[in-house]
Design an enzyme around this catalytic site. Structure first.
Site, PDB file in Angstrom:
ATOM      1  N   GLU A 431       2.081  -4.823  -0.310  1.00 10.49           N
ATOM      2  CA  GLU A 431       1.532  -3.604   0.265  1.00 10.49           C
ATOM      3  C   GLU A 431       1.698  -3.657   1.785  1.00 10.49           C
ATOM      4  O   GLU A 431       1.214  -4.572   2.437  1.00 10.49           O
ATOM      5  CB  GLU A 431       0.051  -3.560  -0.149  1.00 10.49           C
ATOM      6  CG  GLU A 431      -0.835  -2.715   0.663  1.00 10.49           C
ATOM      7  CD  GLU A 431      -2.310  -2.977   0.280  1.00 10.49           C
ATOM      8  OE1 GLU A 431      -2.607  -3.862  -0.552  1.00 10.49           O
ATOM      9  OE2 GLU A 431      -3.164  -2.277   0.838  1.00 10.49           O
ATOM     10  N   ASP A 508      -8.078  -0.091  -1.139  1.00 15.34           N
ATOM     11  CA  ASP A 508      -6.700   0.396  -1.117  1.00 15.34           C
ATOM     12  C   ASP A 508      -5.799  -0.487  -1.964  1.00 15.34           C
ATOM     13  O   ASP A 508      -4.948  -0.007  -2.701  1.00 15.34           O
ATOM     14  CB  ASP A 508      -6.168   0.426   0.318  1.00 15.34           C
ATOM     15  CG  ASP A 508      -6.665   1.656   1.049  1.00 15.34           C
ATOM     16  OD1 ASP A 508      -7.082   2.611   0.362  1.00 15.34           O
ATOM     17  OD2 ASP A 508      -6.645   1.653   2.298  1.00 15.34           O
TER      18      ASP A 508
END
Ligand code: 1YM
Length: 643
Positions: A431, A508
């Site tokens: 990510e 997230d």
């Protein structure tokens, strides 16, 4: 007894024990494995006998109890295993069934009308692999009892221990698996419950109860009884989905002792859930029963659409893929002599079933469409949309293929590994660019590839293949994997043995992880099923004392580690909370999360497709309420997730 106080056996009992000894020597040959799966297999062997008794029409209630000592009791209210002396073995029939390999139905005289076939290895195998087994048979107002120990040695031959009411009949078996045989002796309630529930769906009107006596709060257990049978199974699977039509279509028929039934309903999703069974056994690889239905489904829908001028003459026919989009279907066949084929015996081979399935389905479904024109319209429209999407996806795929080869864009994102051997190669999907940067520096560039994700990936639960293919992040992933997608998917072309999702341990991160898992589950399911997908577990805390640096994954581990330190060290230890992958330097990331020797990976599996599907549906589908509830129940730290 001999001088060592051990029982002396005559020659026939020695033969019997040699048979059971063979099972103990090679348990894998009889139950597949000696892991948890094999352990649970023992329960199914016994339950199968009760189910057979139910299929024969004599048993209405079955109960499974996990006892406090991890033994399991299975009870039924059938006729009770015969207690008479068996003419061949000269011992009671119960004892014969439990000590002679492959005895079972063959000794019963009548034999079973329909039997599991694969599971038929039976009660004697369970006995051979148990520390002890007790059988009670209720019959003729008497309770008969027999006990075996240490792999099938009869320690108490059959005798009457009590009276019971004359109406009471049935069999109760309790067994304790032998810990010397199995890697574990702990039964998993959920595993047993899911299959018990499935058996209840598959055998309408039969009541199955499961209770966990290890759980102090579980006093009543759960009872599953479905008068609607597989129709209720379809309803259950579609619970969180939006149906395309109200009715659940249920069709059945019988010919020459073969019983066939199917239940189905379309929902608005883009995936199909088709499960087929023969004699209650899941036929993972389909077979003639499934082929018959699929063929008839495509034919009947095309015929109806043409006849009503929904499909015009110039239009191409709907394909099998078009008509199964969004379908939930259970196919169940009860066959007296099933032929299971294929490597895992997961395919029905009997050719006469194809015709039966086709006939029953096409006649019934055609009639349904005629009698329910609104539902028919909705179903055909759904199939037409699928057809259009398929054509659009093909075009998009062609463009994807060309552009990826032509541009260097893709290779700018992926830092591939040097090795071209998929067996040793792995890819980290990371990510963000900053974490991607440290991962790139900290990797072993020989075997580890890094793919940083920049944008958000698309939620594929809400998109068809054509839209997914227009998403750049998804295109990059497809190209990196090398397998292709959709009709062209080929698992053997996978370029990496391990696909490792590396995201932060925050909201997230978990969101991205779920999006990736949805993508994999929907479009790359065989990759998940083959065990190629993992989640990296970056540490949450770093503890420093003296020259020692220690990383731990969570609060519990932190507490445990601190406890293990002497008081004077503990008070001076510096504890840092790791904020995210991006904040670790390359060396740290390598040491804690990537190094093959030191890291902890969590394998992502699809153990129960129905359950997994429900989770994805809840997390990603249109319905907000179940998603909110699921997230609340399952992940404390995701509570603030914007849903
Ligand atoms: C908890 C386990 O084993 N139930 C059970 C088993 C049998 C019968 C009834 C049965 C079958 C028949 C006739 C027949 C079995 N019998 C045999 C054998 N529950 C459990 N309930 N009468 C009773 O098949 O004709 C094997 S299993 F061989 F002895 F008949």
């Amino acid at each position: 007894m001999d001088e060592n106080n051990e029982k002396v056996y005559d020659s026939s009992s020695i033969q019997v024990l040699e048979g059971l000894e063979a099972v103990r020597k090679r348990p894998g040959m009889y139950i597949g494995t000696t892991d948890v799966k094999g352990l649970h297999h023992l329960v199914w062997e016994i339950v199968d006998n009760s189910i057979d008794e139910a299929l024969a029409g004599y048993c209405k209630n079955i109960e499974v109890i996990i006892n406090k000592d991890n033994s399991v009791t299975v009870k039924d209210d059938g006729r009770g295993i015969p207690t008479e002396i068996h003419p061949k073995t000269k011992i009671s029939t119960v004892e014969t069934v439990y000590t002679v390999l492959h005895a079972g139905g063959k000794f019963g005289g009548g034999g079973y009308k329909v039997s599991g076939g694969l599971h038929g290895v039976g009660a004697s195998v369970v006995n051979a692999l148990s520390k002890w087994v007790e059988v009670k048979v209720y019959k003729n107002g008497e309770v008969n009892f027999i006990r075996f120990e240490n792999g099938g040695h009869t320690v108490e031959p059959l005798h009457v221990i009590d009276k019971c009411s004359i109406e009471r009949t049935g069999t109760t078996v309790t067994f304790k698996p032998d810990p010397e045989i199995f890697d574990t002796d702990i039964f998993d309630y959920n595993t047993l419950m899911v299959r018990i529930r499935e058996l209840a769906f598959l055998n309408r009107g039969l009541s199955l109860t499961i209770r966990d006596d290890r759980d102090l709060e579980d006093t009543t257990g759960e009872t599953f009884l479905y008068e609607g049978g597989i129709s209720e199974y379809v309803k259950f699977i579609n619970k969180e989905k939006t149906p395309v039509h109200d009715e659940i279509i249920h069709l059945e028929g019988e010919e020459d002792g073969v019983f066939f039934e199917v239940a189905m309903q379309y929902n608005t999703s883009y995936n199909d859930n088709i499960y087929s069974f023969v004699n209650n056994i899941n036929t993972h690889d389909g077979g003639t029963h499934e082929e018959g239905v699929r063929r008839a489904l495509t034919r009947v829908i095309n015929a109806y659409a043409r006849k009503n001028n929904i499909l015009k003459e110039k239009d191409e026919a709907l394909t099998g893929d078009d008509v199964k989009e969004g379908i939930t279907m259970i196919i169940s066949c009860k066959h007296p002599n099933p032929q299971f084929e294929g490597q895992t015996k997961g395919r029905l081979g009997n050719s006469e079933v194809r015709k039966l399935a086709d006939n029953v389905f096409s006649q019934g479904f055609e009639r349904f469409l005629l009698e329910n024109p609104d539902s028919a319209r909705a179903i055909i429209n759904k199939c037409l949309l699928a057809c259009r999407a398929r054509n659009a996806a093909r075009k998009a795929r062609e463009i994807t293929r060309k552009s990826d080869l032509a541009t260097t864009n893709f290779f700018g994102k992926l830092s591939d590994c040097k090795s071209k051997d998929p067996k040793v190669s792995e890819i980290f999907i990371v990510e963000g660019d900053s974490a991607g940067g440290s991962a790139k520096k900290g990797r072993d560039s020989m075997t580890q590839a890094i793919l940083p994700l920049r944008g958000k990936i698309l939620n594929v639960e809400k998109a068809r293949l054509d839209r997914a293919l227009s998403n750049e992040e998804i295109r990059t992933i497809i190209t990196a994997f090398g397998t292709g997608i959709g009709e062209e998917f080929d698992l053997s072309k996978l370029r990496y043995d391990k696909i490792i999702i590396m995201t932060d341990a925050d909201v997230d991160g978990s969101h991205i992880r779920v999006l990736l898992l949805t993508l994999f589950y929907r479009f790359f399911k065989p990759i998940v099923e083959a065990g190629h997908v993992y989640a990296a577990q970056p540490p949450l805390f770093r503890i420093m004392h003296g020259k020692t640096r220690k990383y731990v994954l969570n609060d519990e581990e932190l507490e445990e580690y601190l406890k293990s330190l002497p008081e004077n060290v503990r008070s001076r230890a510096e504890i840092a909370r790791m904020k995210g992958l991006g904040e670790m330097d390359a060396e740290e990331l390598n040491e804690t999360t990537m190094d093959i020797e030191k890291r902890v990976l969590r394998k992502i599996t699809v153990s129960d497709c129905v359950a997994a599907d429900a989770i994805f549906e809840k997390l990603m589908g249109d319905e907000v309420e179940p998603r909110r509830k699921f997230i609340e129940e399952n992940a404390g730290y995701v509570q603030n997730l914007d849903i």
